[in-house]
Design an enzyme around this catalytic site. Sequence first.
Site, mmCIF file in Angstrom:
data_model
loop_
_atom_site.group_PDB
_atom_site.id
_atom_site.type_symbol
_atom_site.label_atom_id
_atom_site.label_comp_id
_atom_site.label_asym_id
_atom_site.label_seq_id
_atom_site.Cartn_x
_atom_site.Cartn_y
_atom_site.Cartn_z
ATOM 1 N N HIS A 161 0.840 -1.210 0.000
ATOM 2 C CA HIS A 161 0.000 0.000 0.000
ATOM 3 C C HIS A 161 0.876 1.263 0.000
ATOM 4 O O HIS A 161 0.625 2.212 -0.741
ATOM 5 C CB HIS A 161 -0.874 0.053 1.263
ATOM 6 C CG HIS A 161 -1.913 -1.014 1.374
ATOM 7 N ND1 HIS A 161 -2.116 -1.727 2.531
ATOM 8 C CD2 HIS A 161 -2.826 -1.493 0.485
ATOM 9 C CE1 HIS A 161 -3.113 -2.573 2.363
ATOM 10 N NE2 HIS A 161 -3.558 -2.472 1.132
ATOM 11 N N LYS A 219 -15.540 -7.781 4.594
ATOM 12 C CA LYS A 219 -14.395 -8.042 5.473
ATOM 13 C C LYS A 219 -14.725 -7.542 6.869
ATOM 14 O O LYS A 219 -15.290 -6.455 7.027
ATOM 15 C CB LYS A 219 -13.159 -7.265 4.987
ATOM 16 C CG LYS A 219 -12.665 -7.677 3.613
ATOM 17 C CD LYS A 219 -11.452 -6.854 3.230
ATOM 18 C CE LYS A 219 -10.935 -7.201 1.842
ATOM 19 N NZ LYS A 219 -9.878 -6.283 1.394
ATOM 20 N N ARG A 255 -2.467 -6.234 -8.025
ATOM 21 C CA ARG A 255 -1.454 -7.278 -7.802
ATOM 22 C C ARG A 255 -1.488 -8.281 -8.944
ATOM 23 O O ARG A 255 -1.639 -7.896 -10.083
ATOM 24 C CB ARG A 255 -1.707 -7.964 -6.457
ATOM 25 C CG ARG A 255 -1.151 -7.180 -5.290
ATOM 26 C CD ARG A 255 -1.720 -7.650 -3.994
ATOM 27 N NE ARG A 255 -3.147 -7.412 -3.934
ATOM 28 C CZ ARG A 255 -3.893 -7.582 -2.857
ATOM 29 N NH1 ARG A 255 -3.351 -8.014 -1.753
ATOM 30 N NH2 ARG A 255 -5.178 -7.337 -2.885
ATOM 31 N N SER A 292 -3.247 -7.734 3.161
ATOM 32 C CA SER A 292 -3.562 -7.511 4.576
ATOM 33 C C SER A 292 -4.001 -8.813 5.235
ATOM 34 O O SER A 292 -3.686 -9.066 6.399
ATOM 35 C CB SER A 292 -4.655 -6.455 4.714
ATOM 36 O OG SER A 292 -4.193 -5.207 4.266
HETATM 37 P P1 ADP Z 1 -10.007 -3.208 -0.410
HETATM 38 O O1 ADP Z 1 -10.683 -3.787 0.783
HETATM 39 O O2 ADP Z 1 -10.627 -1.945 -0.914
HETATM 40 O O3 ADP Z 1 -9.705 -4.168 -1.521
HETATM 41 P P2 ADP Z 1 -7.229 -3.184 0.499
HETATM 42 O O4 ADP Z 1 -6.882 -2.464 1.741
HETATM 43 O O5 ADP Z 1 -7.129 -4.656 0.515
HETATM 44 O O6 ADP Z 1 -8.647 -2.643 0.184
HETATM 45 O O7 ADP Z 1 -6.392 -2.648 -0.728
HETATM 46 C C1 ADP Z 1 -6.491 -1.310 -1.157
HETATM 47 C C2 ADP Z 1 -5.910 -1.203 -2.550
HETATM 48 O O8 ADP Z 1 -4.526 -1.502 -2.508
HETATM 49 C C3 ADP Z 1 -6.520 -2.141 -3.583
HETATM 50 O O9 ADP Z 1 -6.574 -1.487 -4.835
HETATM 51 C C4 ADP Z 1 -5.549 -3.286 -3.633
HETATM 52 O O10 ADP Z 1 -5.571 -3.954 -4.895
HETATM 53 C C5 ADP Z 1 -4.242 -2.529 -3.430
HETATM 54 N N1 ADP Z 1 -3.214 -3.407 -2.885
HETATM 55 C C6 ADP Z 1 -3.326 -4.315 -1.900
HETATM 56 N N2 ADP Z 1 -2.173 -4.969 -1.683
HETATM 57 C C7 ADP Z 1 -1.286 -4.453 -2.565
HETATM 58 C C8 ADP Z 1 0.093 -4.714 -2.862
HETATM 59 N N3 ADP Z 1 0.777 -5.669 -2.223
HETATM 60 N N4 ADP Z 1 0.703 -3.991 -3.821
HETATM 61 C C9 ADP Z 1 -0.011 -3.039 -4.505
HETATM 62 N N5 ADP Z 1 -1.324 -2.749 -4.291
HETATM 63 C C10 ADP Z 1 -1.946 -3.444 -3.340
#
Ligand code: ADP
Length: 168
Positions: free
Chosen positions: A19, A43, A96, A134
């Site tokens: 992130h 979630k 990803r 996460s």
């Molecule tokens: P959500 O619940 O909205 O999917 P996340 O907190 O899981 O939120 O992720 C927020 C954003 O960050 C999403 O666009 C996700 O694809 C991106 N993201 C999550 N992990 C990574 C990573 N390792 N590298 C790049 N982007 C990521």
Amino acid sequence: MNRRLAVYPGTFDPIHLGHLDIITRGLKAFDRILVGVGINIDKKPLLSLEDRVSVIQEVVRQEIPEHERVEVKPFRGLAVRFVREAGSSVMLRGLRTTSDMEYEFTMSLANMTLDPDIETVFLMAKDTYSHLSSSLLRQIASFGGEMGKFLPKGAVELVRKRYTVQPD
Ligand code: ADP
């Protein structure tokens, strides 16, 4: 609408290096980034909304030299509405591996239908972070695993405190 401001919405439970990398690289393309910390009804977050906001603020302050270009705010409800209310027309998301594709593609089409003025812009995950999620980190943390390689320094302590090993 301000095209120089991008809104990066997510759950960030917790924020990890993937992130943080999207925020850092996003600043090369946009003047300002507003990180929107939201609620994903699919979630059940382990960190409260308040904790997630404050840890991201702390991490941004510590890790991003031009941190005054980044703001962090909680939001409830639709992400496109949050983007519009912020006065932006750009939603920033990270992509990803192929596993994100279907979900992100569906979400961006839904968002396009909900508000055609908002464009979703994707940044590809950096190869070194593309395995990070996460949910993986919550698993590692809940079993007391070492998190320093996955989490920004400013997040490690809080996450360790919150995710204690559950007794059997
Ligand atoms: P959500 O619940 O909205 O999917 P996340 O907190 O899981 O939120 O992720 C927020 C954003 O960050 C999403 O666009 C996700 O694809 C991106 N993201 C999550 N992990 C990574 C990573 N390792 N590298 C790049 N982007 C990521």
